[in-house]
Enzyme design. Structure first.
Site, PDB file in Angstrom:
ATOM      1  N   ARG A  71       4.507  -5.918 -42.699  1.00 14.42           N
ATOM      2  CA  ARG A  71       5.635  -6.595 -43.362  1.00 14.42           C
ATOM      3  C   ARG A  71       6.641  -7.013 -42.300  1.00 14.42           C
ATOM      4  O   ARG A  71       6.476  -6.699 -41.126  1.00 14.42           O
ATOM      5  CB  ARG A  71       6.309  -5.629 -44.340  1.00 14.42           C
ATOM      6  CG  ARG A  71       6.725  -4.314 -43.659  1.00 14.42           C
ATOM      7  CD  ARG A  71       7.602  -3.446 -44.529  1.00 14.42           C
ATOM      8  NE  ARG A  71       7.739  -2.099 -43.994  1.00 14.42           N
ATOM      9  CZ  ARG A  71       8.550  -1.745 -43.010  1.00 14.42           C
ATOM     10  NH1 ARG A  71       9.301  -2.651 -42.407  1.00 14.42           N
ATOM     11  NH2 ARG A  71       8.622  -0.496 -42.604  1.00 14.42           N
ATOM     12  N   GLU A 104       3.484  -0.232 -33.907  1.00 19.47           N
ATOM     13  CA  GLU A 104       4.439   0.721 -33.346  1.00 19.47           C
ATOM     14  C   GLU A 104       3.720   1.695 -32.419  1.00 19.47           C
ATOM     15  O   GLU A 104       2.652   2.216 -32.757  1.00 19.47           O
ATOM     16  CB  GLU A 104       5.146   1.468 -34.479  1.00 19.47           C
ATOM     17  CG  GLU A 104       5.803   0.515 -35.481  1.00 19.47           C
ATOM     18  CD  GLU A 104       6.915   1.158 -36.287  1.00 19.47           C
ATOM     19  OE1 GLU A 104       7.045   2.388 -36.255  1.00 19.47           O
ATOM     20  OE2 GLU A 104       7.658   0.399 -36.940  1.00 19.47           O
TER      21      GLU A 104
END
Length: 447
Positions: A292, A275
């Site tokens: 994940r 991110e």
């Protein structure tokens, strides 16, 4: 290949994983709390095991109960989905000790990337741009003052063990620093049992843009393009889209290369997301890595015609990836439908669904575990569905989303459908002109 996978999760993600397993010819085991006995993931799995009472701490977070369920059903792998134990290194290690494959990151990788200070240091080593700020945990308030002056105001104080917006404070000037420091530490201690803080430069007019990556056990990684997750409320994503309306080809190339380099540098295995914060000048900075599958993974699947859950399972079974980077061919938008009242400060609205009519048609995908007469329990996250529309262009995807939202009828509870419908008509959203601050000025219109 695995013969039987236990899904250590609930709701729509558990159902999503079961569907792919069935298509791959793999048997499935659902686990559930007593509050979820009537959930669809329980009905559609090959086997189901009750693991405890409604409270997450006594069921979906109870590692011993989940491991016992895996052993009595002879599951040879566990898929944790997202949330709950998906980024818990202790659980990943426990699976390895019981010779059950954890379909996710290794304990070492989770620890390395889960702690924000250590993740930032690792990314710096990998040559990924990072937001200026402290090099690690800040020792005391005097150090905090010094780093703030060096970094330059405004700054953001963040809990090193943070998540979900807890333990974060924006500080715009020096006089506000002491209160921000005390408040953030107190909240972090209460939320995570750890009041360690670090500091970053506050990025103005930020976009939250993430890159989906997949790495295999042979050291190879690829990226599957970006997702724009900038429409957020209290650091929780409300809607996502790909490609980002802010993205350019050179920026996608640079961010994609940075994400792949990072994944290969740490020898990452599995699906993950790196991110970034992107400022108004299109400078990008590493924010965090999620080890994940993401809630918003379906929009990536839609624009590149790819099953990310299947890829997770294949990689976990030792199958090498192609190494090819993927670029979006279409445009896809996801609206998270929550059991909340958008006209009442998004107050949770659990209860019985009396009527449900699902939208359909070309380019419409609905990931949900709810149905008419289903009772939404008050114990878990309020998200009950993800509505995804896909089309050739952004404008077409938005028009399709408007139509799908108009068709989507849920009665008996309040939902965020009216919010998304109003968002799809907002001039700044239509123009792709939004940042993570968008919701600060957004007001629902009573109709």
């Amino acid at each position: 290949m695995f013969k039987k996978i236990l899904i250590a999760n609930r709701g729509e993600i558990a159902l999503r994983i079961i569907r792919t397993c069935k298509e791959m010819g793999i048997k499935t085991v659902a686990v559930y709390s007593t509050a979820d006995a009537e959930s669809l993931h329980v009905r559609f799995a090959d086997e189901a095991v009750c693991i405890g009472p409604p409270a997450s701490s006594e069921s979906y977070l109870k590692m011993s109960n989940i491991m016992a369920a895996a052993e009595i059903t002879n599951a040879d792998a566990i898929h944790p989905g997202y949330g709950f134990l998906s980024e818990n290194s202790k659980f990943s290690k426990m699976c390895a000790e019981h010779d059950i494959k954890f379909i996710g990151a290794s304990p070492e990788m989770i620890d390395r990337m889960g702690d924000k200070a250590s993740a930032k240091a690792t990314m710096k080593e990998a040559g990924v741009p990072c937001v200026p700020g402290s090099d690690g945990i800040i020792e005391d308030f005097e150090s905090c003052q010094k780093i703030a002056i060096e970094t330059g105001y405004p700054v953001m104080l963040k809990a090193t063990a943070g998540g979900g917006g807890k333990g974060m404070r924006a500080v715009w000037k020096e006089e506000e620093l002491k209160k921000g420091w005390d408040d953030a530490r107190q909240e972090a201690k209460a939320s995570f049992g750890n009041d360690g803080m670090y500091m970053e430069k506050l990025i103005e007019e930020p976009r939250h843009i993430e890159i989906q990556i997949v790495g295999d056990s042979y050291g190879k990684a690829c990226h599957l393009s970006e997702r724009d997750c900038s429409i957020q409320r209290r650091h929780q994503k409300l809607t996502e889209e790909t490609p980002s309306p802010f993205m350019t080809k050179p920026l996608r190339k640079k961010m994609g290369e940075a994400a792949v380099n990072a994944a290969e540098f740490i020898k990452y295995e599995g699906a993950g997301t790196i991110e970034f914060l992107v400022d108004k000048h299109r400078n990008f900075y590493f924010m965090e890595m999620n080890t994940r599958i993401q809630v918003e993974h379906p929009i990536t699947e839609q624009v590149i015609d790819f099953d990310l859950i299947q890829e997770q399972i294949l990689v976990a079974a030792g199958v090498p990836i192609s190494g090819k980077n993927y670029m979006p061919k279409l445009h896809s938008i996801e609206c998270r439908i929550n059991a909340e009242d958008p006209f009442n400060d998004f107050r949770p609205s659990p209860g019985r669904i009396t009527t449900l009519h699902s939208p359909g048609g070309h380019g419409v995908r609905l990931d949900t575990h709810v149905y008419a007469d289903y009772v939404i329990p008050p114990y878990y996250d309020s998200m009950i569905a993800k509505l995804i529309t896909t089309a050739q262009t952004r404008e077409e995807a938005i028009n399709k989303m408007k139509r799908a939202l108009d068709e989507f009828v849920i009665e008996g509870i309040k939902t965020t459908i009216p919010f998304h419908r109003q968002l799809m008509d907002h001039p700044d959203y239509l123009a792709g002109n939004y940042t993570t601050k968008f919701m600060e000025d957004f007001k629902m219109i009573e109709k």
